[in-house]
Design an enzyme around this catalytic site. Structure first.
Site, short mmCIF file in Angstrom:
data_model
loop_
_atom_site.label_atom_id
_atom_site.label_comp_id
_atom_site.label_asym_id
_atom_site.label_seq_id
_atom_site.Cartn_x
_atom_site.Cartn_y
_atom_site.Cartn_z
N ASP A 123 22.42 11.99 21.78
CA ASP A 123 22.22 10.83 20.91
C ASP A 123 23.51 10.43 20.24
O ASP A 123 23.72 9.30 19.85
CB ASP A 123 21.20 11.16 19.82
CG ASP A 123 19.88 11.54 20.43
OD1 ASP A 123 19.57 10.99 21.49
OD2 ASP A 123 19.20 12.39 19.86
N ASP B 261 38.28 -20.63 42.71
CA ASP B 261 38.37 -21.07 44.09
C ASP B 261 37.60 -22.38 44.14
O ASP B 261 36.71 -22.61 43.33
CB ASP B 261 37.70 -20.01 44.97
CG ASP B 261 37.64 -20.44 46.42
OD1 ASP B 261 38.68 -20.85 46.94
OD2 ASP B 261 36.55 -20.36 47.02
N ASP C 256 34.14 -16.80 45.90
CA ASP C 256 32.81 -16.59 46.47
C ASP C 256 32.63 -15.18 47.00
O ASP C 256 31.60 -14.83 47.56
CB ASP C 256 32.46 -17.65 47.52
CG ASP C 256 33.51 -17.74 48.59
OD1 ASP C 256 34.30 -16.79 48.73
OD2 ASP C 256 33.57 -18.77 49.27
N CYS D 156 32.44 14.53 10.62
CA CYS D 156 31.84 14.25 11.93
C CYS D 156 32.18 12.83 12.39
O CYS D 156 31.94 11.87 11.67
CB CYS D 156 30.33 14.41 11.92
SG CYS D 156 29.61 13.88 13.49
N THR E 28 35.97 -24.23 47.13
CA THR E 28 34.76 -24.35 47.93
C THR E 28 33.74 -23.26 47.60
O THR E 28 34.05 -22.08 47.63
CB THR E 28 35.11 -24.28 49.43
OG1 THR E 28 36.21 -25.14 49.64
CG2 THR E 28 33.94 -24.69 50.29
N CYS F 231 28.31 13.92 21.83
CA CYS F 231 27.49 14.74 22.73
C CYS F 231 28.02 14.66 24.16
O CYS F 231 28.09 15.67 24.86
CB CYS F 231 26.05 14.26 22.74
SG CYS F 231 25.24 14.46 21.16
P1 ADP Z 1 38.97 -23.32 50.31
O1 ADP Z 1 40.23 -22.82 49.70
O2 ADP Z 1 38.62 -24.67 49.77
O3 ADP Z 1 37.85 -22.34 50.22
P2 ADP Z 1 39.63 -22.58 53.05
O4 ADP Z 1 40.82 -21.78 52.71
O5 ADP Z 1 38.42 -21.83 53.49
O6 ADP Z 1 39.26 -23.59 51.88
O7 ADP Z 1 40.02 -23.61 54.21
C1 ADP Z 1 41.15 -24.48 54.04
C2 ADP Z 1 41.18 -25.58 55.09
O8 ADP Z 1 41.30 -25.03 56.38
C3 ADP Z 1 39.96 -26.44 55.12
O9 ADP Z 1 40.03 -27.50 54.19
C4 ADP Z 1 39.97 -26.96 56.56
O10 ADP Z 1 40.84 -28.05 56.68
C5 ADP Z 1 40.55 -25.81 57.33
N1 ADP Z 1 39.53 -24.95 57.95
C6 ADP Z 1 39.29 -23.65 57.69
N2 ADP Z 1 38.32 -23.17 58.46
C7 ADP Z 1 37.88 -24.19 59.23
C8 ADP Z 1 36.89 -24.34 60.27
N3 ADP Z 1 36.10 -23.34 60.65
N4 ADP Z 1 36.75 -25.54 60.83
C9 ADP Z 1 37.52 -26.57 60.45
N5 ADP Z 1 38.47 -26.49 59.51
C10 ADP Z 1 38.67 -25.33 58.90
MG MG Z 2 36.73 -20.56 50.22
#
Ligand code: ADP
Ligand code: MG
Length: 732
Positions: free
Chosen positions: A17, A430, A624, A386, A432, A21
């Site tokens: 507790d 990031d 992501d 303590c 996307t 401890c």
């Molecule tokens: P972000 O940084 O936005 O996550 P990525 O690093 O994944 O983007 O991709 C950067 C760029 O590379 C995209 O904008 C695209 O132009 C190109 N790219 C990457 N993978 C693909 C794919 N499988 N098909 C077409 N274009 C791609």
């Molecule tokens: Mg990405």
């Protein structure tokens, strides 16, 4: 360190507790040869270590811990003893209700069965009863007889404490609260303060019970997460549902989930359509629509219509179990402040003993003051010594914060992360999937030969080899078309994908690839620039010798992105977006959200960009969790965003389970509030000690105020930490 004879073992230790401890348990088992990597988690009552069993056996470890007065059971076994099988150890010399060995063993049930059923509770009742009897005798008989009644009450009450103190001293820890208590109680008897000594023993027992209740409350916060999963499930046997224990569900079984039911297991919907409230798991309060093929989490609530769900994970590794495990493990990753306090209390205790000795001896020797007065004050100082309140101040706050976070979909892997997050001055996102939805849609098709469906079919054929969101969007758009087969497919990370289609080598990727190959005529380049300025991501489709066309896609910023970035700014935190997308698209999206940006970065460029930004400030990175792993690792705090995906949970320093950018400022707010709470706790603990240190030396306060100051501070600190359980990260 992994040799074949070494094994990682885990126990549940009950009865811890007080903050010190955990240190006691660690100290006791660390001494054994062959024991290493000892981790003790106070709030989750866990002991874990690597043990070379050729040198030390498990039972030796267990009896060492038991010897200190804690309960211990290998993970998975119950720590409580069955009723009626209550056995006093052979060497029991304790005249009270029970032996200290059993003390902890039963404290596991503090929350469930009430304090009076624990051994500490019985100690309290026992010492209280003895004290009352002694007072009664004082009233009726008075004088000498009463004095002896108090002496006996003190001795009986202090015996179990002294015994524990002795065992710990034998285990190499002479400076413990039990030792200070025992010396103070016995010392008080010698100077004739028997009445007060009995009160001190009683108050000590009271403090222990209160601390147990408060710590139990903090633990409940974490455990309540696990209790969200229903106990039973309706598994389909043929066409009939049958009720079985949810823990026995097996992967592949189909369960019926009626409206209003909690989902009993992680799984995939195979029949029905409903909306499911996932707030218990991810904190997301808007119910999510669920259709055939959708994933559901154990513990979420089916709102509308019956669903049939195929179980995809066994009970012990469903999402919520993993969250609970994560939070538990997080607790042993100690915050720097906590480590500091632990080091501090290591010399603090001996220092207090030294000071008490000086106070007791110096004034009479040097100044000719009265011995009994100064010995009394010295004894009171011992009680102030303590460091319980101080040592528990950090883990109590962190445990509350972690469980509050988990309830709101904010997972943090430990105190160190909370502390680093609180100091963040720059957040790097990031683009996307983090600031944007991550679900791009094809908006424009521009074929050089005017055959747009041919362009789409070739591009889709290539993209079958990629899992990039852009690839998925292109494939989705090509649905229904006749896609030619592709061979030798490959990806260029952060740039594009390629494959052999119908004897041609086709590449789909960033415009810079086509440009580098000299395949981008000026008129197409202008068209491309126009699309990019509109915030669209454009990919080029080309063979080894000619451009086939452009595909423009648009990924919408998340609805709350702009607001979240603005509230970060309000908190004095800068933010920047890093993206592999081109400068024009990034500028368009950045302007829409109101965030600075760096574009055209390959995955490794993101790492160097981050390192450059990190110069002189604490950086938090949100990605992501999949392709941003290197950047997440480089940041001071790397958080994965994604709704409960496997990767998101296990990578990085933490995860945001809801797809909301607003959770970033929320998490920072929670971390800051936690550090504030910790500072309050440390100030409270040290402040109270300081005050009573002075009043004790001046002779204003005596023995029992000294003991109250310590247990009182511990309880206050724990209660203050519990306030964090009610913290709402999203509002301010
Ligand atoms: P972000 O940084 O936005 O996550 P990525 O690093 O994944 O983007 O991709 C950067 C760029 O590379 C995209 O904008 C695209 O132009 C190109 N790219 C990457 N993978 C693909 C794919 N499988 N098909 C077409 N274009 C791609
Ligand atoms: Mg990405």
């Amino acid at each position: 360190m992994t040799t074949t004879t070494e094994e990682t073992l885990e126990w549940r230790v009950t009865g811890m507790d007080c903050g010190s401890c955990a240190a006691k348990v660690r100290g006791a088992v660390e001494r054994f040869p062959g024991a290493s990597g000892v981790e003790v988690a106070l709030m989750t009552e866990r002991l874990r270590l690597h043990l070379d069993e050729t040198q030390t056996s498990r039972t030796e470890i267990e009896s060492a811990v038991r010897g200190l007065g804690f309960g211990i059971a290998a993970k998975g076994q119950p720590t409580e003893r069955p009723k009626g099988a209550f056995v006093l150890p052979d060497d029991a010399i304790i005249p009270l209700a029970s032996a200290p060995e059993d003390a902890a063993a039963e404290d596991a049930t503090v929350e469930e069965s009430g304090w009076h059923q624990t051994t500490k509770g019985r100690m309290l009742i026992g010492t209280g009863g003895l004290l009352a009897v002694a007072w009664g005798i004082e009233l009726l008989a008075g004088g000498g007889l009463a004095h002896w009644a108090f002496v006996i009450a003190t001795l009986l009450g202090a015996a179990p404490i002294a015994r524990r103190a002795f065992k710990m001293a034998l285990a190499g820890m002479p400076f413990t609260i039990e030792m200070l208590m025992s010396i103070a109680a016995v010392g008080a008897l010698f100077i004739g303060a028997a009445g007060e000594a009995a009160v001190v023993v009683f108050l000590f027992a009271l403090g222990e019970v209160l601390e147990g209740v408060a710590a139990g409350k903090a633990r409940q916060g974490i455990r309540s997460l696990a209790s969200l999963v229903p106990k039973t499930a309706r598994v389909m046997v043929g066409s009939q549902p049958r009720e079985i224990a949810a823990a026995h569900l097996q992967v592949g079984q189909v369960v019926q989930v009626r409206p209003g039911d909690r989902v009993p297991a992680d799984g995939t919907v195979i029949a029905g359509r409903s909306s499911v409230d996932e707030s218990p798991v991810t904190g997301e309060s808007v119910p999510a629509p669920k259709d055939i093929g959708a994933e559901v989490f154990a513990g979420s609530i089916n709102a509308e219509a019956e669903l049939r769900v195929r179980v995809s994970r066994a009970a012990e590794d469903n999402t919520i179990a993993r969250i609970v495990r994560l939070v538990e493990e997080a607790e042993s990753a100690r915050a720097p402040t906590e480590r500091f306090i632990e080091r501090f209390s290591r010399w603090y205790m001996p220092a207090v003993v030294g000071a008490a000795l000086l106070v007791a001896v110096l004034p009479p020797l040097v100044g000719g003051a009265e011995w009994s007065t100064w010995i009394y004050r010295g004894l009171a100082l011992l009680l102030i010594g303590c460091p319980c309140a101080l040592v528990i101040s950090v883990p109590a706050s962190i445990a509350s914060a972690l469980s509050t976070g988990a309830r709101h979909g904010l997972l943090l892997k430990g105190g160190a992360v909370v502390e680093a997050a609180a100091q963040t001055s720059l957040v790097v996102f990031d683009k996307t999937g983090t600031l944007t939805e991550g679900r791009p849609q094809v908006t424009d098709l521009c074929a050089v030969s005017d055959d747009e469906s041919e362009l789409l079919r070739l591009a889709a054929a290539v993209e079958h080899g990629s899992s990039h969101p852009l690839a998925r969007a292109i494939i989705a758009r090509a649905e229904g078309l006749d896609i030619p087969p592709a061979q030798d497919a490959g990806v260029l990370a952060g740039q594009g994908a390629f494959a052999m289609v119908g004897g041609l080598r086709v590449t789909v990727g960033a415009p810079r690839l086509a440009e580098a190959a000299g395949l981008l005529p000026p008129n197409v380049a202008r068209q491309l620039a126009g699309l990019e300025e509109a915030g669209k991501t454009v990919v080029t489709v080309f063979t080894t010798d000619r451009l086939l066309g452009l595909i423009a896609l648009r990924d919408e910023p998340r609805a709350d992105a702009a607001k979240a970035v603005a509230s970060l700014a309000e908190m004095g935190i800068a933010s920047t977006m890093l993206t592999g997308d081109n400068a024009r698209t990034a500028a368009a999206i950045g302007a829409q959200i109101g965030i600075a940006h760096q574009a055209g970065l390959l995955p490794q460029d993101k790492v160097t960009a981050l390192q450059a930004l990190a110069k002189g400030r604490r950086v938090m990175m949100i990605g992501d969790g999949i392709n941003d792993a290197p950047a997440l690792a480089v940041a001071d705090v790397g958080l994965a965003m994604g709704s409960g995906t496997d990767v998101a949970l296990e990578t990085a320093d933490g995860a945001l389970l809801r797809d909301r950018v607003a959770d970033v400022p929320g998490l920072l707010r929670l971390s800051r509030a936690t550090m504030r709470n910790i500072r309050q706790n440390v100030a409270l603990a040290l402040g109270l000690k300081g005050v009573f240190l002075v009043t004790t030396i001046l002779g204003v306060t005596g023995l029992w105020v000294a003991i109250l100051a310590d247990t009182g501070a511990t309880v206050l600190v724990t209660l203050n930490a519990l306030r964090l359980l009610g913290f709402r990260p999203s509002s301010h």
